[in-house]
Scaffold this motif. Sequence first.
Motif, mmCIF file in Angstrom:
data_model
loop_
_atom_site.group_PDB
_atom_site.id
_atom_site.type_symbol
_atom_site.label_atom_id
_atom_site.label_comp_id
_atom_site.label_asym_id
_atom_site.label_seq_id
_atom_site.Cartn_x
_atom_site.Cartn_y
_atom_site.Cartn_z
ATOM 1 N N VAL A 4 -19.615 3.675 4.979
ATOM 2 C CA VAL A 4 -19.920 3.633 3.549
ATOM 3 C C VAL A 4 -20.041 5.035 2.952
ATOM 4 C CG1 VAL A 4 -21.040 1.392 3.672
ATOM 5 C CG2 VAL A 4 -22.412 3.443 3.961
ATOM 6 N N LEU A 5 -20.273 6.038 3.799
ATOM 7 C CA LEU A 5 -20.357 7.415 3.319
ATOM 8 C C LEU A 5 -19.026 8.155 3.405
ATOM 9 C CD1 LEU A 5 -23.821 8.582 4.733
ATOM 10 C CD2 LEU A 5 -23.225 8.132 2.349
ATOM 11 N N ASP A 6 -17.964 7.422 3.738
ATOM 12 C CA ASP A 6 -16.642 8.029 3.864
ATOM 13 C C ASP A 6 -15.957 8.052 2.503
ATOM 14 O OD1 ASP A 6 -14.219 8.993 4.588
ATOM 15 O OD2 ASP A 6 -13.693 7.380 5.977
ATOM 16 N N GLY A 7 -16.148 9.124 1.762
ATOM 17 C CA GLY A 7 -15.564 9.240 0.429
ATOM 18 C C GLY A 7 -14.062 9.466 0.447
ATOM 19 N N GLU A 8 -13.520 9.907 1.596
ATOM 20 C CA GLU A 8 -12.092 10.192 1.675
ATOM 21 C C GLU A 8 -11.249 8.917 1.577
ATOM 22 O OE1 GLU A 8 -10.898 13.481 1.782
ATOM 23 O OE2 GLU A 8 -12.999 13.641 1.248
ATOM 24 N N ARG A 9 -11.763 7.810 2.064
ATOM 25 C CA ARG A 9 -11.013 6.548 1.967
ATOM 26 C C ARG A 9 -10.829 6.145 0.509
ATOM 27 N NH1 ARG A 9 -14.022 2.166 5.346
ATOM 28 N NH2 ARG A 9 -12.207 0.956 4.711
ATOM 29 N N LYS A 10 -11.888 6.268 -0.270
ATOM 30 C CA LYS A 10 -11.791 5.934 -1.690
ATOM 31 C C LYS A 10 -10.903 6.936 -2.410
ATOM 32 C CE LYS A 10 -14.592 4.742 -5.733
ATOM 33 N NZ LYS A 10 -15.967 4.547 -6.257
ATOM 34 N N SER A 50 -3.602 6.838 -4.811
ATOM 35 C CA SER A 50 -2.432 5.953 -4.798
ATOM 36 C C SER A 50 -2.266 5.234 -6.130
ATOM 37 C CB SER A 50 -2.548 4.933 -3.661
ATOM 38 O OG SER A 50 -3.622 4.034 -3.890
ATOM 39 N N HIS A 51 -3.389 4.941 -6.804
ATOM 40 C CA HIS A 51 -3.314 4.269 -8.103
ATOM 41 C C HIS A 51 -2.901 5.226 -9.211
ATOM 42 C CE1 HIS A 51 -6.438 1.193 -6.459
ATOM 43 N NE2 HIS A 51 -5.203 0.851 -6.164
ATOM 44 N N MET A 52 -3.221 6.515 -9.026
ATOM 45 C CA MET A 52 -2.946 7.488 -10.087
ATOM 46 C C MET A 52 -1.895 8.508 -9.670
ATOM 47 S SD MET A 52 -6.524 8.030 -12.106
ATOM 48 C CE MET A 52 -7.503 8.883 -10.866
ATOM 49 N N GLU A 53 -1.010 8.118 -8.750
ATOM 50 C CA GLU A 53 -0.046 9.064 -8.215
ATOM 51 C C GLU A 53 0.931 9.586 -9.265
ATOM 52 O OE1 GLU A 53 2.224 7.181 -5.195
ATOM 53 O OE2 GLU A 53 2.757 5.424 -6.423
ATOM 54 N N LYS A 54 1.140 8.848 -10.345
ATOM 55 C CA LYS A 54 2.063 9.280 -11.385
ATOM 56 C C LYS A 54 1.386 10.135 -12.456
ATOM 57 C CE LYS A 54 5.182 5.338 -10.844
ATOM 58 N NZ LYS A 54 5.824 4.176 -11.527
ATOM 59 N N LEU A 55 0.078 10.270 -12.356
ATOM 60 C CA LEU A 55 -0.668 11.073 -13.330
ATOM 61 C C LEU A 55 -0.948 12.445 -12.739
ATOM 62 C CD1 LEU A 55 -3.237 8.435 -14.658
ATOM 63 C CD2 LEU A 55 -0.968 8.982 -15.548
ATOM 64 N N ARG A 95 -8.500 5.509 -22.192
ATOM 65 C CA ARG A 95 -8.179 4.101 -21.950
ATOM 66 C C ARG A 95 -7.126 3.977 -20.850
ATOM 67 N NH1 ARG A 95 -6.144 3.072 -26.474
ATOM 68 N NH2 ARG A 95 -3.946 3.094 -25.880
ATOM 69 N N HIS A 96 -6.087 4.784 -20.954
ATOM 70 C CA HIS A 96 -4.999 4.754 -19.982
ATOM 71 C C HIS A 96 -5.478 5.222 -18.606
ATOM 72 C CE1 HIS A 96 -0.694 4.730 -18.987
ATOM 73 N NE2 HIS A 96 -0.936 5.817 -18.281
ATOM 74 N N LEU A 97 -6.270 6.295 -18.571
ATOM 75 C CA LEU A 97 -6.776 6.827 -17.312
ATOM 76 C C LEU A 97 -7.697 5.809 -16.636
ATOM 77 C CD1 LEU A 97 -7.044 9.207 -15.341
ATOM 78 C CD2 LEU A 97 -8.944 10.050 -16.748
ATOM 79 N N ARG A 98 -8.548 5.171 -17.404
ATOM 80 C CA ARG A 98 -9.479 4.182 -16.854
ATOM 81 C C ARG A 98 -8.726 3.019 -16.233
ATOM 82 N NH1 ARG A 98 -12.614 0.017 -19.765
ATOM 83 N NH2 ARG A 98 -14.521 -0.460 -18.611
ATOM 84 N N MET A 99 -7.684 2.558 -16.896
ATOM 85 C CA MET A 99 -6.887 1.436 -16.370
ATOM 86 C C MET A 99 -6.198 1.813 -15.069
ATOM 87 S SD MET A 99 -5.204 -0.004 -19.908
ATOM 88 C CE MET A 99 -4.056 -1.064 -18.997
ATOM 89 N N ASN A 100 -5.694 3.056 -14.979
ATOM 90 C CA ASN A 100 -4.989 3.504 -13.780
ATOM 91 C C ASN A 100 -5.924 3.740 -12.603
ATOM 92 O OD1 ASN A 100 -1.859 4.346 -13.995
ATOM 93 N ND2 ASN A 100 -2.810 4.392 -16.007
ATOM 94 N N SER A 101 -7.207 4.001 -12.880
ATOM 95 C CA SER A 101 -8.143 4.290 -11.786
ATOM 96 C C SER A 101 -8.687 3.026 -11.140
ATOM 97 C CB SER A 101 -9.311 5.129 -12.301
ATOM 98 O OG SER A 101 -10.145 4.383 -13.166
ATOM 99 N N LEU A 102 -8.557 1.887 -11.825
ATOM 100 C CA LEU A 102 -9.122 0.646 -11.321
ATOM 101 C C LEU A 102 -8.280 0.080 -10.193
ATOM 102 C CD1 LEU A 102 -10.098 -1.056 -14.710
ATOM 103 C CD2 LEU A 102 -11.616 0.079 -13.085
ATOM 104 N N PRO A 103 -8.896 -0.582 -9.195
ATOM 105 C CA PRO A 103 -8.135 -1.209 -8.118
ATOM 106 C C PRO A 103 -7.303 -2.368 -8.654
ATOM 107 C CG PRO A 103 -10.450 -1.845 -7.993
ATOM 108 C CD PRO A 103 -10.348 -0.788 -9.048
ATOM 109 N N THR A 104 -6.132 -2.531 -8.101
ATOM 110 C CA THR A 104 -5.229 -3.605 -8.556
ATOM 111 C C THR A 104 -5.594 -4.924 -7.869
ATOM 112 O OG1 THR A 104 -3.666 -2.931 -6.825
ATOM 113 C CG2 THR A 104 -3.360 -2.041 -9.053
#
Length: 389
Positions: free
Chosen positions: A262-268, A274-279, A380-389
């Motif tokens: 749970v303390l492994d921040g690198e996984r998150k 991966s969700h924001m790879e185009k930004l 708005r756009h950044l928030r949507m891209n950061s959320l898990p799919t």
Amino acid sequence: MANLSTERERRKGISLLSLDAGGPRGISQLEILKHVMGKLSDDADDDFTHDTKRPCEVFAMIGGTGTGGLIAMLLVVLKMTANEALETFTGLVNKVFKDADRSPIKQTERLKQAISEVLLNRQVLPDTQLVLPSGTPPSCRLYVPVVDKKNTGSPVILTNYVDRRGPATTLTISEAMIATCASPPMFSPVKVVKDYSRIEYISADLGLCNPIREIIDGAHGAFGDETTVICALSLGCGNSGVNIFPDSPQATALVTFLKRIVLDGERKAQEVASHMEKLTLYHQFSVTYGMEITEEESWKKVEDISAHTHQEICQPGDASTVGLTHFDVNSLLTNKERKRCLHDEFVDSSGVLMCKMCLHDNFVNSANAFTSDAFMVNLRHLRMNSLPT
């Protein structure tokens, strides 16, 4: 409808800084931040001062959890430079985490004493509130999640401004600093009396080790949908190593294993990337090698944390695993401050603000029109891209 002044602020763009929880390994974050801020000053135009910029002058919001939250308060509330925060945090680590006492009560007293000394050195009174009396919002917003011991599923957000989405923060600066570090079983909860009831705050590090999504959400609430983001910077505390399931049947070994997960921040960090790879405005830096140390070692070998971070930052070319080699520090600056002109002629396309002139030039000169100088996104756009799919 937004007034002209608000619209100009939105067009200028803002930068966000997120700091992972990591105990003494927060030293690594500050070493990286010190490098970034120093490079930002070195690359400044001749029209601007070459004095080292303070993070609170560059970022519109800085937040974190655990010791990352404490560092955020040093930068935002006490307005420290990255170097000042590094010296202060290193001193605090040596006083509190080194040779830690097994008693959470004694450890908490050590933490309180160390924080009192920090505030005294900055001439901050012990009863100074985190949120100042009503007035203009601070230029740099603080966003630090902690949790109520009796309701850990709903984080309590500590801010230096009035957040209309939640109850006002009533903690003092001292209480807030202790609360974000109060990770059991090392520390005791921070007890605060509110409306004739007692609330016990503890660190949110076990559930929100990497708070980048929460920082983006907080910025969305503070600045609004249409505010332009030019940089979202996330600093990790290093790769803590491979999590191996324990062979020991003892419960303590299993608890330690689960805590490491749970303390492994690198996984998150990898998931968000991966969700924001185009930004191209999103950047995450963390030391890859040399931080594979046990919890016990992390309290004793703080000097190694700095050494390993320095070693990776100084690696030439693509050898730098931190990722700073290809990071353009000018992406932290507002459009008006940047060395390369963005022409200020934007076209809004699904939340992406693209400069018509840069977009045209990039189509002519490059197959990739979406460079860091050609587009930004709104919250708005950044928030949507950061959320898990």
